[in-house]
Design a protein around this motif. Structure first.
Motif, PDB file in Angstrom:
ATOM      1  N   GLN A   7      -8.050  -0.073  -4.702  1.00  0.00           N
ATOM      2  CA  GLN A   7      -9.432  -0.294  -5.113  1.00  0.00           C
ATOM      3  C   GLN A   7      -9.490  -1.004  -6.471  1.00  0.00           C
ATOM      4  O   GLN A   7     -10.326  -1.890  -6.698  1.00  0.00           O
ATOM      5  N   LEU A   8      -8.619  -0.607  -7.377  1.00  0.00           N
ATOM      6  CA  LEU A   8      -8.595  -1.218  -8.692  1.00  0.00           C
ATOM      7  C   LEU A   8      -8.200  -2.696  -8.609  1.00  0.00           C
ATOM      8  O   LEU A   8      -8.777  -3.554  -9.313  1.00  0.00           O
ATOM      9  N   LEU A   9      -7.247  -3.031  -7.739  1.00  0.00           N
ATOM     10  CA  LEU A   9      -6.820  -4.417  -7.576  1.00  0.00           C
ATOM     11  C   LEU A   9      -7.926  -5.261  -6.951  1.00  0.00           C
ATOM     12  O   LEU A   9      -8.177  -6.407  -7.382  1.00  0.00           O
ATOM     13  N   ASP A  10      -8.623  -4.717  -5.955  1.00  0.00           N
ATOM     14  CA  ASP A  10      -9.721  -5.460  -5.330  1.00  0.00           C
ATOM     15  C   ASP A  10     -10.839  -5.718  -6.328  1.00  0.00           C
ATOM     16  O   ASP A  10     -11.429  -6.808  -6.360  1.00  0.00           O
ATOM     17  N   GLU A  11     -11.168  -4.720  -7.117  1.00  0.00           N
ATOM     18  CA  GLU A  11     -12.229  -4.884  -8.111  1.00  0.00           C
ATOM     19  C   GLU A  11     -11.851  -5.944  -9.143  1.00  0.00           C
ATOM     20  O   GLU A  11     -12.681  -6.750  -9.580  1.00  0.00           O
ATOM     21  N   LEU A  54      -2.159  -5.251 -13.590  1.00  0.00           N
ATOM     22  CA  LEU A  54      -3.110  -6.097 -12.860  1.00  0.00           C
ATOM     23  C   LEU A  54      -2.978  -7.556 -13.273  1.00  0.00           C
ATOM     24  O   LEU A  54      -3.092  -8.484 -12.436  1.00  0.00           O
ATOM     25  N   ARG A  55      -2.779  -7.820 -14.568  1.00  0.00           N
ATOM     26  CA  ARG A  55      -2.594  -9.203 -15.034  1.00  0.00           C
ATOM     27  C   ARG A  55      -1.381  -9.849 -14.387  1.00  0.00           C
ATOM     28  O   ARG A  55      -1.440 -10.989 -13.879  1.00  0.00           O
ATOM     29  N   ASP A  56      -0.250  -9.093 -14.398  1.00  0.00           N
ATOM     30  CA  ASP A  56       0.969  -9.654 -13.805  1.00  0.00           C
ATOM     31  C   ASP A  56       0.777  -9.913 -12.302  1.00  0.00           C
ATOM     32  O   ASP A  56       1.257 -10.920 -11.755  1.00  0.00           O
ATOM     33  N   THR A  57       0.057  -8.986 -11.625  1.00  0.00           N
ATOM     34  CA  THR A  57      -0.154  -9.152 -10.173  1.00  0.00           C
ATOM     35  C   THR A  57      -1.022 -10.379  -9.886  1.00  0.00           C
ATOM     36  O   THR A  57      -0.727 -11.193  -8.980  1.00  0.00           O
ATOM     37  N   LEU A  58      -2.099 -10.590 -10.642  1.00  0.00           N
ATOM     38  CA  LEU A  58      -2.969 -11.730 -10.430  1.00  0.00           C
ATOM     39  C   LEU A  58      -2.264 -13.042 -10.732  1.00  0.00           C
ATOM     40  O   LEU A  58      -2.409 -14.046 -10.006  1.00  0.00           O
ATOM     41  N   ILE A  59      -1.483 -13.075 -11.810  1.00  0.00           N
ATOM     42  CA  ILE A  59      -0.761 -14.293 -12.153  1.00  0.00           C
ATOM     43  C   ILE A  59       0.259 -14.636 -11.057  1.00  0.00           C
ATOM     44  O   ILE A  59       0.434 -15.805 -10.675  1.00  0.00           O
ATOM     45  N   ALA A  60       0.912 -13.560 -10.542  1.00  0.00           N
ATOM     46  CA  ALA A  60       1.921 -13.813  -9.454  1.00  0.00           C
ATOM     47  C   ALA A  60       1.232 -14.324  -8.204  1.00  0.00           C
ATOM     48  O   ALA A  60       1.745 -15.224  -7.501  1.00  0.00           O
ATOM     49  N   GLU A  61       0.036 -13.750  -7.871  1.00  0.00           N
ATOM     50  CA  GLU A  61      -0.670 -14.209  -6.663  1.00  0.00           C
ATOM     51  C   GLU A  61      -1.116 -15.666  -6.827  1.00  0.00           C
ATOM     52  O   GLU A  61      -1.014 -16.481  -5.881  1.00  0.00           O
ATOM     53  N   ARG A  62      -1.631 -16.055  -7.993  1.00  0.00           N
ATOM     54  CA  ARG A  62      -2.072 -17.436  -8.170  1.00  0.00           C
ATOM     55  C   ARG A  62      -0.881 -18.423  -8.148  1.00  0.00           C
ATOM     56  O   ARG A  62      -1.011 -19.547  -7.642  1.00  0.00           O
ATOM     57  N   SER A 107       0.837  -1.206   0.000  1.00  0.00           N
ATOM     58  CA  SER A 107       0.000   0.000   0.000  1.00  0.00           C
ATOM     59  C   SER A 107       0.864   1.245   0.000  1.00  0.00           C
ATOM     60  O   SER A 107       1.953   1.254   0.547  1.00  0.00           O
ATOM     61  N   THR A 108       0.338   2.269  -0.596  1.00  0.00           N
ATOM     62  CA  THR A 108       1.037   3.563  -0.686  1.00  0.00           C
ATOM     63  C   THR A 108       0.129   4.636  -0.151  1.00  0.00           C
ATOM     64  O   THR A 108      -1.063   4.679  -0.513  1.00  0.00           O
ATOM     65  N   PRO A 123     -15.337  16.606 -13.154  1.00  0.00           N
ATOM     66  CA  PRO A 123     -14.204  15.703 -12.806  1.00  0.00           C
ATOM     67  C   PRO A 123     -14.653  14.245 -12.718  1.00  0.00           C
ATOM     68  O   PRO A 123     -15.746  13.932 -12.249  1.00  0.00           O
ATOM     69  N   LYS A 124     -13.840  13.353 -13.248  1.00  0.00           N
ATOM     70  CA  LYS A 124     -14.124  11.923 -13.226  1.00  0.00           C
ATOM     71  C   LYS A 124     -13.579  11.313 -11.922  1.00  0.00           C
ATOM     72  O   LYS A 124     -12.484  11.667 -11.475  1.00  0.00           O
ATOM     73  N   PRO A 125     -14.327  10.390 -11.328  1.00  0.00           N
ATOM     74  CA  PRO A 125     -13.796   9.745 -10.103  1.00  0.00           C
ATOM     75  C   PRO A 125     -12.592   8.869 -10.443  1.00  0.00           C
ATOM     76  O   PRO A 125     -12.613   8.098 -11.404  1.00  0.00           O
ATOM     77  N   ARG A 126     -11.560   8.986  -9.639  1.00  0.00           N
ATOM     78  CA  ARG A 126     -10.323   8.211  -9.857  1.00  0.00           C
ATOM     79  C   ARG A 126     -10.211   7.146  -8.766  1.00  0.00           C
ATOM     80  O   ARG A 126     -10.318   7.422  -7.566  1.00  0.00           O
TER      81      ARG A 126
END
Length: 296
Positions: free
Chosen positions: A247-251, A283-291, A195-196, A239-242
């Motif tokens: 949050q993006l990783l959890d989704e 996100l793809r690399d993170t999910l593949i590493a977690e699995r 986390s940052t 303004p667009k919600p960022r």
């Protein structure tokens, strides 16, 4: 001004003197012509007034009248001048007309010429009655043209028109105050495995209060939709919600929980969570590493 008036008066007196002398020279010829066509002594004496007198009347009418009436007066003047010239010429050609005791005689030896001269001499009194009455009526009913206004009046009228065409507002409508867009914090590159802390947002600068705009009637606006006139400024966009990286990783984890390893692709993640291609690859690399870590 006094010399100018004296010069005009002298010119008028000289003209009257010349006309009087010319009338006296023509007197004898016209009187003898009247005697030759059968007029008595009284009619012969008045005959010169009929011809030369109407000429003087027509001359005065040309100085007073304008337009068609002035042209008519000039024609009468020219006709009677020519008739008087012809009768004076005939008087000089026929010596018998110079006799003081002449009662009636021919004006020419050739009959057609004699008839024409007698017709001319006898028609002049009748023409004087008609044309003289007409000229006097035209002079009495003549209305002079109005005198144009002076330059000062013209300038005053122009100034009045200019003042009337000015706007009714005492002051012009103030221009609207410019809108100050809120500056967004710069993006920070973060890792997805730890986390940052979020960046602290910059304080919002309050816009300067705009001056009140005076209301005034305006034309009704059209209800037709207006077409696009150009690119909308960034300050006018909402303004667009960022989403934060966490949050993006959890989704993404929730959306791909039932996916197989072969279905986890950057393009599939991008379309599912609606993110950028770069974030989709991370996100793809993170999910593949977690699995892979869970499998071991």
């Amino acid at each position: 001004m006094s010399l100018h008036r004296k010069g005009r008066a002298a010119l008028v007196l000289a003209l009257v003197a010349v006309v009087a002398m010319a009338f006296r020279v023509s007197w004898n010829a016209l009187r003898d012509i009247a005697n030759a066509v059968g007029a008595d002594n009284t009619a012969a004496t008045l005959y010169p007034f009929v011809v030369d007198g109407l000429m003087a009347l027509a001359l005065v009418a040309t100085l007073v009248l304008a337009g068609r009436d002035r042209t008519f007066a000039l024609r009468v003047l020219g006709t009677y001048t020519l008739a008087s010239l012809v009768l004076n010429y005939v008087h000089g050609l026929v010596p018998k007309l110079h006799d003081a005791n002449l009662d009636w005689t021919r004006l020419a030896d050739w009959d057609p010429a004699n008839w024409a001269l007698v017709l001319l001499a006898t028609s002049l009194p009748v023409g004087s009655i008609y044309f003289g009455s007409d000229l006097v009526a035209k002079v009495l009913h003549h209305r002079p043209a109005p005198i144009p206004a002076s330059d000062a009046n013209a300038e005053e009228s122009t100034e009045t028109m200019r003042n009337q065409s000015m706007a009714d507002l005492p002051v012009s409508t103030p221009a609207p105050a410019p809108a100050f867009p809120t500056r967004m914090p710069d993006p920070v590159t973060v890792g997805f495995l730890k986390s940052t802390p979020l960046a602290k947002p910059l304080p919002t600068v309050a816009p300067a209060p705009a001056a009140a705009i005076e209301r005034r009637p305006v034309a009704a606006e059209s209800t037709r939709p207006r077409g696009a006139t150009g690119r909308v400024p960034d300050a006018a966009r909402s303004p667009k919600p960022r989403r934060t990286p966490a949050q993006l990783l959890d989704e993404t984890r929730t959306a791909t929980a039932d996916w197989s390893d072969g279905q986890i692709t950057a393009e599939g993640i991008r379309k599912t969570v609606r993110t950028s291609p770069a974030n989709a690859r991370m996100l793809r690399d993170t999910l593949i590493a977690e699995r892979a870590a869970n499998t071991v």
